[in-house]
Design a protein around this motif. Structure first.
Motif, PDB file in Angstrom:
ATOM      1  N   GLN A 128      -0.459  12.244   7.346  1.00  0.00           N
ATOM      2  CA  GLN A 128      -0.218  10.893   7.852  1.00  0.00           C
ATOM      3  C   GLN A 128       0.181   9.929   6.744  1.00  0.00           C
ATOM      4  O   GLN A 128       1.170   9.203   6.850  1.00  0.00           O
ATOM      5  CB  GLN A 128      -1.439  10.360   8.590  1.00  0.00           C
ATOM      6  CG  GLN A 128      -1.025   9.222   9.501  1.00  0.00           C
ATOM      7  CD  GLN A 128      -2.195   8.384   9.982  1.00  0.00           C
ATOM      8  OE1 GLN A 128      -3.360   8.767   9.859  1.00  0.00           O
ATOM      9  NE2 GLN A 128      -1.880   7.222  10.535  1.00  0.00           N
ATOM     10  N   TYR A 141       7.618  11.367   9.599  1.00  0.00           N
ATOM     11  CA  TYR A 141       6.739  10.248   9.969  1.00  0.00           C
ATOM     12  C   TYR A 141       6.627  10.027  11.474  1.00  0.00           C
ATOM     13  O   TYR A 141       5.747   9.322  11.933  1.00  0.00           O
ATOM     14  CB  TYR A 141       7.013   8.949   9.178  1.00  0.00           C
ATOM     15  CG  TYR A 141       8.403   8.330   9.234  1.00  0.00           C
ATOM     16  CD1 TYR A 141       8.912   7.752  10.384  1.00  0.00           C
ATOM     17  CD2 TYR A 141       9.180   8.272   8.073  1.00  0.00           C
ATOM     18  CE1 TYR A 141      10.155   7.146  10.394  1.00  0.00           C
ATOM     19  CE2 TYR A 141      10.438   7.681   8.071  1.00  0.00           C
ATOM     20  CZ  TYR A 141      10.916   7.119   9.243  1.00  0.00           C
ATOM     21  OH  TYR A 141      12.148   6.533   9.249  1.00  0.00           O
ATOM     22  N   LYS A 142       7.523  10.650  12.235  1.00  0.00           N
ATOM     23  CA  LYS A 142       7.344  10.598  13.689  1.00  0.00           C
ATOM     24  C   LYS A 142       6.429  11.719  14.172  1.00  0.00           C
ATOM     25  O   LYS A 142       6.085  11.787  15.351  1.00  0.00           O
ATOM     26  CB  LYS A 142       8.692  10.764  14.393  1.00  0.00           C
ATOM     27  CG  LYS A 142       9.537   9.517  14.425  1.00  0.00           C
ATOM     28  CD  LYS A 142      10.743   9.767  15.325  1.00  0.00           C
ATOM     29  CE  LYS A 142      11.990   9.137  14.786  1.00  0.00           C
ATOM     30  NZ  LYS A 142      13.200   9.675  15.406  1.00  0.00           N
ATOM     31  N   ASN A 154       0.791  -1.223   0.000  1.00  0.00           N
ATOM     32  CA  ASN A 154       0.000   0.000   0.000  1.00  0.00           C
ATOM     33  C   ASN A 154       0.828   1.281   0.000  1.00  0.00           C
ATOM     34  O   ASN A 154       0.329   2.348   0.318  1.00  0.00           O
ATOM     35  CB  ASN A 154      -0.970   0.022   1.187  1.00  0.00           C
ATOM     36  CG  ASN A 154      -1.880  -1.189   1.168  1.00  0.00           C
ATOM     37  OD1 ASN A 154      -2.653  -1.367   0.236  1.00  0.00           O
ATOM     38  ND2 ASN A 154      -1.762  -2.042   2.172  1.00  0.00           N
ATOM     39  N   GLU A 198      17.132   1.639   3.728  1.00  0.00           N
ATOM     40  CA  GLU A 198      17.964   1.230   4.860  1.00  0.00           C
ATOM     41  C   GLU A 198      17.683  -0.179   5.376  1.00  0.00           C
ATOM     42  O   GLU A 198      18.453  -0.715   6.167  1.00  0.00           O
ATOM     43  CB  GLU A 198      17.781   2.211   6.029  1.00  0.00           C
ATOM     44  CG  GLU A 198      18.279   3.618   5.720  1.00  0.00           C
ATOM     45  CD  GLU A 198      19.784   3.671   5.501  1.00  0.00           C
ATOM     46  OE1 GLU A 198      20.517   2.832   6.050  1.00  0.00           O
ATOM     47  OE2 GLU A 198      20.234   4.550   4.747  1.00  0.00           O
ATOM     48  N   GLU A 199      16.563  -0.785   4.964  1.00  0.00           N
ATOM     49  CA  GLU A 199      16.218  -2.099   5.497  1.00  0.00           C
ATOM     50  C   GLU A 199      17.304  -3.106   5.186  1.00  0.00           C
ATOM     51  O   GLU A 199      18.129  -2.873   4.311  1.00  0.00           O
ATOM     52  CB  GLU A 199      14.879  -2.573   4.926  1.00  0.00           C
ATOM     53  CG  GLU A 199      13.726  -2.582   5.887  1.00  0.00           C
ATOM     54  CD  GLU A 199      14.079  -2.535   7.364  1.00  0.00           C
ATOM     55  OE1 GLU A 199      15.093  -3.142   7.765  1.00  0.00           O
ATOM     56  OE2 GLU A 199      13.354  -1.904   8.120  1.00  0.00           O
ATOM     57  N   ILE A 200      17.210  -4.247   5.881  1.00  0.00           N
ATOM     58  CA  ILE A 200      18.214  -5.292   5.747  1.00  0.00           C
ATOM     59  C   ILE A 200      18.779  -5.354   4.341  1.00  0.00           C
ATOM     60  O   ILE A 200      18.047  -5.449   3.384  1.00  0.00           O
ATOM     61  CB  ILE A 200      17.609  -6.712   5.940  1.00  0.00           C
ATOM     62  CG1 ILE A 200      16.460  -6.702   6.917  1.00  0.00           C
ATOM     63  CG2 ILE A 200      18.696  -7.688   6.284  1.00  0.00           C
ATOM     64  CD1 ILE A 200      15.832  -8.075   7.040  1.00  0.00           C
ATOM     65  N   ARG A 207      21.255   9.269   3.889  1.00  0.00           N
ATOM     66  CA  ARG A 207      20.965   9.057   5.318  1.00  0.00           C
ATOM     67  C   ARG A 207      20.482  10.342   5.988  1.00  0.00           C
ATOM     68  O   ARG A 207      19.598  10.302   6.852  1.00  0.00           O
ATOM     69  CB  ARG A 207      22.191   8.481   6.030  1.00  0.00           C
ATOM     70  CG  ARG A 207      22.379   7.010   5.707  1.00  0.00           C
ATOM     71  CD  ARG A 207      23.685   6.459   6.225  1.00  0.00           C
ATOM     72  NE  ARG A 207      23.685   6.251   7.680  1.00  0.00           N
ATOM     73  CZ  ARG A 207      23.239   5.154   8.275  1.00  0.00           C
ATOM     74  NH1 ARG A 207      22.711   4.189   7.564  1.00  0.00           N
ATOM     75  NH2 ARG A 207      23.310   5.019   9.578  1.00  0.00           N
ATOM     76  N   ALA A 258       8.142   6.722   5.047  1.00  0.00           N
ATOM     77  CA  ALA A 258       8.667   5.594   5.816  1.00  0.00           C
ATOM     78  C   ALA A 258       9.002   4.436   4.870  1.00  0.00           C
ATOM     79  O   ALA A 258      10.009   3.744   5.041  1.00  0.00           O
ATOM     80  CB  ALA A 258       7.654   5.146   6.864  1.00  0.00           C
ATOM     81  N   ALA A 313      12.243  10.814   8.770  1.00  0.00           N
ATOM     82  CA  ALA A 313      11.828  10.299  10.081  1.00  0.00           C
ATOM     83  C   ALA A 313      11.178  11.400  10.910  1.00  0.00           C
ATOM     84  O   ALA A 313      10.199  11.162  11.622  1.00  0.00           O
ATOM     85  CB  ALA A 313      13.026   9.704  10.824  1.00  0.00           C
ATOM     86  N   ALA A 343      16.992  10.559   5.164  1.00  0.00           N
ATOM     87  CA  ALA A 343      16.197   9.611   5.959  1.00  0.00           C
ATOM     88  C   ALA A 343      15.866  10.196   7.327  1.00  0.00           C
ATOM     89  O   ALA A 343      14.766  10.002   7.857  1.00  0.00           O
ATOM     90  CB  ALA A 343      16.945   8.285   6.121  1.00  0.00           C
ATOM     91  N   VAL A 344      16.825  10.936   7.910  1.00  0.00           N
ATOM     92  CA  VAL A 344      16.581  11.562   9.209  1.00  0.00           C
ATOM     93  C   VAL A 344      15.469  12.607   9.086  1.00  0.00           C
ATOM     94  O   VAL A 344      14.570  12.692   9.930  1.00  0.00           O
ATOM     95  CB  VAL A 344      17.878  12.203   9.769  1.00  0.00           C
ATOM     96  CG1 VAL A 344      17.598  12.994  11.040  1.00  0.00           C
ATOM     97  CG2 VAL A 344      18.923  11.125  10.041  1.00  0.00           C
ATOM     98  N   SER A 374       3.656   7.853   5.869  1.00  0.00           N
ATOM     99  CA  SER A 374       3.787   6.420   5.593  1.00  0.00           C
ATOM    100  C   SER A 374       4.574   6.187   4.309  1.00  0.00           C
ATOM    101  O   SER A 374       5.392   5.265   4.224  1.00  0.00           O
ATOM    102  CB  SER A 374       2.413   5.771   5.446  1.00  0.00           C
ATOM    103  OG  SER A 374       1.712   5.840   6.661  1.00  0.00           O
ATOM    104  N   VAL A 403      12.279   5.133   3.214  1.00  0.00           N
ATOM    105  CA  VAL A 403      13.389   4.869   4.131  1.00  0.00           C
ATOM    106  C   VAL A 403      13.610   3.366   4.305  1.00  0.00           C
ATOM    107  O   VAL A 403      14.747   2.897   4.362  1.00  0.00           O
ATOM    108  CB  VAL A 403      13.142   5.544   5.501  1.00  0.00           C
ATOM    109  CG1 VAL A 403      14.174   5.105   6.524  1.00  0.00           C
ATOM    110  CG2 VAL A 403      13.170   7.052   5.355  1.00  0.00           C
ATOM    111  N   ARG A 404      12.504   2.609   4.356  1.00  0.00           N
ATOM    112  CA  ARG A 404      12.678   1.161   4.513  1.00  0.00           C
ATOM    113  C   ARG A 404      13.395   0.573   3.318  1.00  0.00           C
ATOM    114  O   ARG A 404      14.265  -0.280   3.451  1.00  0.00           O
ATOM    115  CB  ARG A 404      11.334   0.481   4.724  1.00  0.00           C
ATOM    116  CG  ARG A 404      10.807   0.707   6.140  1.00  0.00           C
ATOM    117  CD  ARG A 404       9.442   0.079   6.305  1.00  0.00           C
ATOM    118  NE  ARG A 404       9.474  -1.332   6.009  1.00  0.00           N
ATOM    119  CZ  ARG A 404       8.501  -1.991   5.385  1.00  0.00           C
ATOM    120  NH1 ARG A 404       7.423  -1.364   4.993  1.00  0.00           N
ATOM    121  NH2 ARG A 404       8.606  -3.279   5.157  1.00  0.00           N
TER     122      ARG A 404
END
Lengths: 338, 133
Positions: free
Chosen positions: A232, A300-301, A54, A246-248, A290, A239, A297, A293-294, A236, A242-243
């Protein structure tokens, strides 16, 4: 039955599988950055009209399967790759390989991957692992993103090999054929080919969604997300960006650091002074991803959320696009000695 | 990224493994280092899960309002979408969409429901009664 196989932990699963399998079959000099660079792994794409979980469909690396394919091809190695319609056949071929002493790469889905933490188990089907043995009903698994080897029961392995949905693996297994030797000359040539192909992918793919133009396209989109989606949902979407970055598996900075490492290693084969300098530009690009990404964040925070904050995010991406464009243009101007 | 800037914020993944990061050392040479995670991406994952929770709650309300069948709820609970459900059950996408209507759902045979039960890892009765753990 347990093959004499050395587990290597890597940042990214496909790099790791490629590196481990090639080393097992005799190419000692291959490293994760070399596999990534020779396979022209660095990429960027924003696919409009498509949704993943989504959210927006964004990738920082090339299409699944290509790194293994390109790296082997560049080094003159034959690949065996099989898909199956029958689960029994898929298991039989896997076991035949193991009996013949060949560890096997498998494409799997992570949703039913029992050893993964629940938080990571989405319906994502392009994960790669190596099967290197079987003890009783358990297959021995080398998952490149993990520090240690692990295992899956035959039922669990079958379930992840036959996961359904986008990129359904269809029991797919693959490995390089036979024991091979690769000369330094071949490696040199493969590195050069890999860099040239990556220049093409980042600078010259037509349309505006892939490569450098894809990053700019995303920057323009982000500017509109707040009004179009609401804070909102826009959060998302960020986010999700960013995933993907930076994700695995990305080694940080959306694979840009791995590419920087690749150029440094390439210097050992091609002593051109510009290579380590260009490597620094990729480090800068990774750092800037990066920083972005901050900023994301913050949004999204819920700490940030004004249109100005979205503009700042968008500007970071434009800056990255310029930086990476410069880096790839520099690469395209390299004077190769051989 | 410099080696000493690699973040070490424990996240969901650090329960089972540390991950490889690439960074430069003091002399500017690339090296690898294990990281426990980064708070920025851990929160990104939290956002994704909050979205999932929202979707599940919305689906649940729709079922309670008789606007959708329990299959919608279980689809969201299992993080699936219609193409994924169709691929696992072997139904066509339009059939899955139909099965999400309460009126159609009520008349479905147990045999068909059993296919859903398998992929949702529930019993047919649990699906009918919206029972879940």
């Amino acid at each position: 039955m347990k093959l004499d196989f050395q587990h290597i932990q890597a940042a990214h699963c496909e790099n790791g599988v490629t590196t481990s399998l090639l080393r097992h079959n005799g190419i000692d000099k291959i490293t994760e950055p070399l596999a990534f660079g020779i396979g022209s792994g660095l990429f960027y794409i924003y696919i409009p009209f498509m949704k993943i979980n989504n959210g927006p469909a964004i990738a920082f690396r090339t299409q699944p399967g290509l790194i293994f394919k390109r790296t082997c091809k560049s080094l003159g190695i034959t690949i065996i790759r099989k898909k199956f319609s029958s689960k029994e056949e898929a298991q039989k071929v896997l076991e035949d390989c193991l009996r013949a002493g060949q560890p096997v790469g498998c494409q799997v889905g992570v949703y039913y991957l029992t050893y993964f933490p629940k938080e990571y188990r989405f319906h994502f089907n392009a994960h790669n692992i190596i099967v290197f043995g079987k003890e009783d009903d358990n297959y021995l698994i080398s998952d490149p993103v993990m520090e240690e080897t692990t295992s899956l029961s035959s039922y669990e392995l079958e379930r992840v090999r036959f996961a359904k949905g986008a990129f359904a693996p269809k029991g797919q297994l693959y490995y390089p054929k036979g024991n091979v030797t690769v000369t330094d000359e071949q490696l040199k040539k493969a590195i050069r080919t890999g860099i040239k192909r990556n220049i093409r992918d980042m600078l010259y793919i037509p349309g505006n969604i892939a490569g450098i133009r894809g990053i700019k396209y995303t920057a323009r989109k982000i500017r509109k997300w707040r009004d179009k989606l609401g804070t909102q949902k826009a959060g998302s979407y960020l986010a999700q960006l960013v995933r993907m970055q930076e994700e695995i598996g990305t080694g940080g900075g959306g694979f840009r650091f791995i590419y920087g490492a690749f150029l440094q290693q390439a210097y050992a084969y091609h002593p051109i002074d510009a290579l380590p300098e260009i490597s620094k530009k990729f480090t800068q690009a990774g750092d800037l991803w990066r920083t972005a990404a901050v900023q994301a964040a913050g949004i999204y925070k819920g700490r940030l959320g004004s249109q100005e904050d979205f503009n700042t995010m968008s500007d970071y991406l434009l800056e990255i696009a310029e930086l990476e464009k410069q880096a790839f243009t520099d690469l395209s101007k390299l004077k190769w000695h051989s | 990224m410099k080696k000493n800037e690699i973040p070490h914020d424990p996240g969901a993944l650090s329960k089972i493994t540390k991950e490889v990061c690439y960074a430069v050392d003091d002399s500017g040479k690339y090296t690898t280092e294990l990281s426990e995670g980064w708070e920025v991406k851990a929160t990104a994952l939290d956002v994704a899960w909050n979205d999932v929770e929202d979707r599940i709650a919305t689906a649940k309300q729709k079922v309670l309002n008789n606007e959708a069948s329990p299959l919608l709820f279980f689809m969201e609970l299992k993080l699936m979408d219609i193409p994924i459900v169709a691929a696992y059950t072997g139904f066509w996408k339009w059939q899955v969409k139909r099965h999400m209507k309460p009126s159609v759902f009520k008349k479905m045979s147990d045999k068909k429901l059993q296919k859903y039960a398998e992929i949702f890892e529930m019993s047919v009765d649990d699906i009918k009664n919206m029972k879940h753990t």
